[in-house]
Design a protein around this motif. Structure first.
Motif, PDB file in Angstrom:
ATOM      1  N   ALA A  29       0.861  -1.179   0.000  1.00 44.05           N
ATOM      2  CA  ALA A  29       0.000   0.000   0.000  1.00 44.05           C
ATOM      3  C   ALA A  29       0.898   1.230   0.000  1.00 44.05           C
ATOM      4  O   ALA A  29       2.086   1.139  -0.273  1.00 44.05           O
ATOM      5  CB  ALA A  29      -0.895  -0.034   1.213  1.00 44.05           C
ATOM      6  N   GLU A  98      -3.356   6.380  -3.312  1.00 44.08           N
ATOM      7  CA  GLU A  98      -3.277   5.215  -4.185  1.00 44.08           C
ATOM      8  C   GLU A  98      -2.102   4.317  -3.841  1.00 44.08           C
ATOM      9  O   GLU A  98      -1.019   4.786  -3.501  1.00 44.08           O
ATOM     10  CB  GLU A  98      -3.151   5.667  -5.645  1.00 44.08           C
ATOM     11  CG  GLU A  98      -4.461   6.054  -6.262  1.00 44.08           C
ATOM     12  CD  GLU A  98      -5.509   4.946  -6.201  1.00 44.08           C
ATOM     13  OE1 GLU A  98      -5.234   3.862  -6.740  1.00 44.08           O
ATOM     14  OE2 GLU A  98      -6.568   5.160  -5.606  1.00 44.08           O
ATOM     15  N   ASN A 111      -4.028  -3.593  -2.924  1.00 42.15           N
ATOM     16  CA  ASN A 111      -4.065  -3.225  -1.518  1.00 42.15           C
ATOM     17  C   ASN A 111      -5.020  -2.056  -1.348  1.00 42.15           C
ATOM     18  O   ASN A 111      -4.773  -0.973  -1.827  1.00 42.15           O
ATOM     19  CB  ASN A 111      -2.658  -2.829  -1.070  1.00 42.15           C
ATOM     20  CG  ASN A 111      -2.514  -2.863   0.424  1.00 42.15           C
ATOM     21  OD1 ASN A 111      -3.446  -2.532   1.148  1.00 42.15           O
ATOM     22  ND2 ASN A 111      -1.362  -3.266   0.897  1.00 42.15           N
ATOM     23  N   ARG A 112      -6.118  -2.294  -0.682  1.00 42.07           N
ATOM     24  CA  ARG A 112      -7.100  -1.234  -0.465  1.00 42.07           C
ATOM     25  C   ARG A 112      -7.107  -0.890   1.016  1.00 42.07           C
ATOM     26  O   ARG A 112      -7.096  -1.793   1.861  1.00 42.07           O
ATOM     27  CB  ARG A 112      -8.495  -1.709  -0.875  1.00 42.07           C
ATOM     28  CG  ARG A 112      -8.597  -2.182  -2.297  1.00 42.07           C
ATOM     29  CD  ARG A 112      -9.223  -1.142  -3.197  1.00 42.07           C
ATOM     30  NE  ARG A 112      -8.868  -1.351  -4.598  1.00 42.07           N
ATOM     31  CZ  ARG A 112      -9.588  -2.076  -5.455  1.00 42.07           C
ATOM     32  NH1 ARG A 112     -10.682  -2.646  -5.053  1.00 42.07           N
ATOM     33  NH2 ARG A 112      -9.203  -2.204  -6.703  1.00 42.07           N
ATOM     34  N   SER A 113      -7.148   0.415   1.305  1.00 43.97           N
ATOM     35  CA  SER A 113      -7.169   0.808   2.709  1.00 43.97           C
ATOM     36  C   SER A 113      -8.438   0.248   3.366  1.00 43.97           C
ATOM     37  O   SER A 113      -9.448   0.024   2.694  1.00 43.97           O
ATOM     38  CB  SER A 113      -7.137   2.324   2.852  1.00 43.97           C
ATOM     39  OG  SER A 113      -8.288   2.882   2.272  1.00 43.97           O
ATOM     40  N   ASP A 268     -10.847  -6.036  -9.168  1.00 37.50           N
ATOM     41  CA  ASP A 268      -9.604  -6.012  -9.912  1.00 37.50           C
ATOM     42  C   ASP A 268      -9.468  -7.286 -10.745  1.00 37.50           C
ATOM     43  O   ASP A 268      -9.882  -8.357 -10.323  1.00 37.50           O
ATOM     44  CB  ASP A 268      -8.466  -5.922  -8.897  1.00 37.50           C
ATOM     45  CG  ASP A 268      -7.152  -5.629  -9.547  1.00 37.50           C
ATOM     46  OD1 ASP A 268      -6.799  -4.447  -9.601  1.00 37.50           O
ATOM     47  OD2 ASP A 268      -6.496  -6.570 -10.000  1.00 37.50           O
TER      48      ASP A 268
END
Lengths: 305, 62
Positions: A29, A98, A111-113, A268
């Protein structure tokens, strides 16, 4: 071979999807450095492999003589390096939200917060619902066949078995979803449209079982349950697909609130490669379970006679 | 200034034992719990099938 190849396919698909779903590393991330309270960002980040990262950074002017911490997403390496710069500090940089793009060739999950590693639940929680929907579809198909008049009790038995296993997957979907929601949204249950829709659907199918239990005559039961099942499946489609997509209603679930679920923002491509085999594997396993349920029910009926 | 990560904000917001266990190691523990729950669910289904077959076996013996 003709009759059981899909059972092997179920097992193979589940092994592949589960191993990959747990094993594929997460893209790094947001990477940033903190030097004496000042934050600065790297120019470029490349993923070498699961545990190595190449970070390119332009050392900012005004770097203090201090320990510099490195943060990669949620991981923080305190005192990653020591800088001997004699600067007075520099204005903090905004590194953005991002995740940096991984190097070509490195297959990683996005990788998403807030989600972080729990993005892997996509391959476990979501297929529960796909399997439930497939089983309810199978059930309504057999209900229509039963209403058609030939092999009424045979079709009715399969319809019941599919709902029985489908409700099992519905329960697993609700429980795993509650757990995931607690870790992501901070609560086991919210009044999200999709959650309420799923709960109402579960109740509708529980009522199907209650309705069946209240009728003793087998042919009458098959007819009434068949008609109710068509009604129930229509409501399932409405509550799980139509209502959450209405423009007026927003949902915490991706792909709802006026949009379709399968655009690039929601899912994704790197996840899809694992997600679709996972769905196929779980659906096939669900069909297998429904088949076992049908066969035991048939035997039980023969023994009762 | 030292920006707190979202992770630490969430921990401050709800510092329960559950958050501590779920949010550890980048929330991989949630995935472990979810997979465990699914295996448990399938196990219970097998158990029920086992009971069903046992009932039928007893019926057949009579």
């Amino acid at each position: 071979m003709k009759h059981w190849w899909w059972k092997i396919a179920a097992v193979v698909l589940l092994i592949v999807a589960s191993v990959a779903g747990l094993y594929v590393p997460l893209a790094p991330a947001l990477v940033r450095f903190t030097n004496g309270g000042d934050q600065f960002c790297p120019q470029r980040v490349e993923v070498v492999d699961a545990t190595h990262l190449k970070v390119f950074v332009e050392v900012p002017e005004g770097l203090r003589e201090a320990m510099t911490d490195l943060s990669v997403g949620y991981l923080r390496y305190a005192g990653a390096f020591y800088s001997k710069g004699g600067g007075e500090g520099f204005p903090a940089m905004d590194c953005g939200d991002e995740a940096p793009a991984p190097a070509s060739g490195a297959f990683v999950f996005p990788n998403r917060s807030i989600l972080y590693e729990s993005i892997r639940n996509l391959h476990f929680h979501v297929p529960m619902w796909f399997t439930m929907i497939a089983l309810m579809g199978l059930s309504v198909w057999h209900s229509i066949k039963a209403l058609g008049g030939t092999n009424v009790l045979e079709h009715d038995r399969t319809a019941l078995a599919a709902v029985d296993v489908g409700l099992w997957f519905c329960g697993l979907g609700l429980l795993t979803g509650a757990l995931w929601a607690r870790a992501t949204w901070g609560t086991f249950w919210t009044s999200d449209v999709k959650l309420n829709g799923a709960a109402v659907t579960a109740l509708i199918y529980l009522a199907y079982l209650v309705l069946r239990g209240s009728i003793t005559d087998a042919h009458k039961r098959a007819r009434l349950a068949g008609i109710y099942n068509i009604f129930a499946f229509t409501l399932l489609v409405l509550f799980l697909f139509v209502v959450p997509r209405l423009n007026a209603i927003d949902s915490l679930h991706p792909g709802n609130g006026g949009n379709s679920g399968f655009n690039d923002l929601d899912l994704d491509n790197r996840l899809r490669i694992i997600f679709y085999p996972a769905v196929m594997g779980w659906v096939l396993l669900g069909l297998w379970m429904a088949q076992l349920r049908t066969r035991t029910a048939r035997l039980a009926e023969q023994l009762d006679r | 200034m030292n920006l707190p990560t979202l992770h630490t904000i969430l921990l401050q917001a709800a510092p329960s034992w559950l958050e501590h266990s779920l949010h550890g190691n980048g929330k991989i523990n949630v995935v472990v719990a979810v997979v465990g729950l699914i295996v448990l669910g399938l196990g219970l289904w097998m158990w029920r099938m086992d009971l069903r077959l046992k009932r039928m076996e007893e019926q057949q013996r009579k």
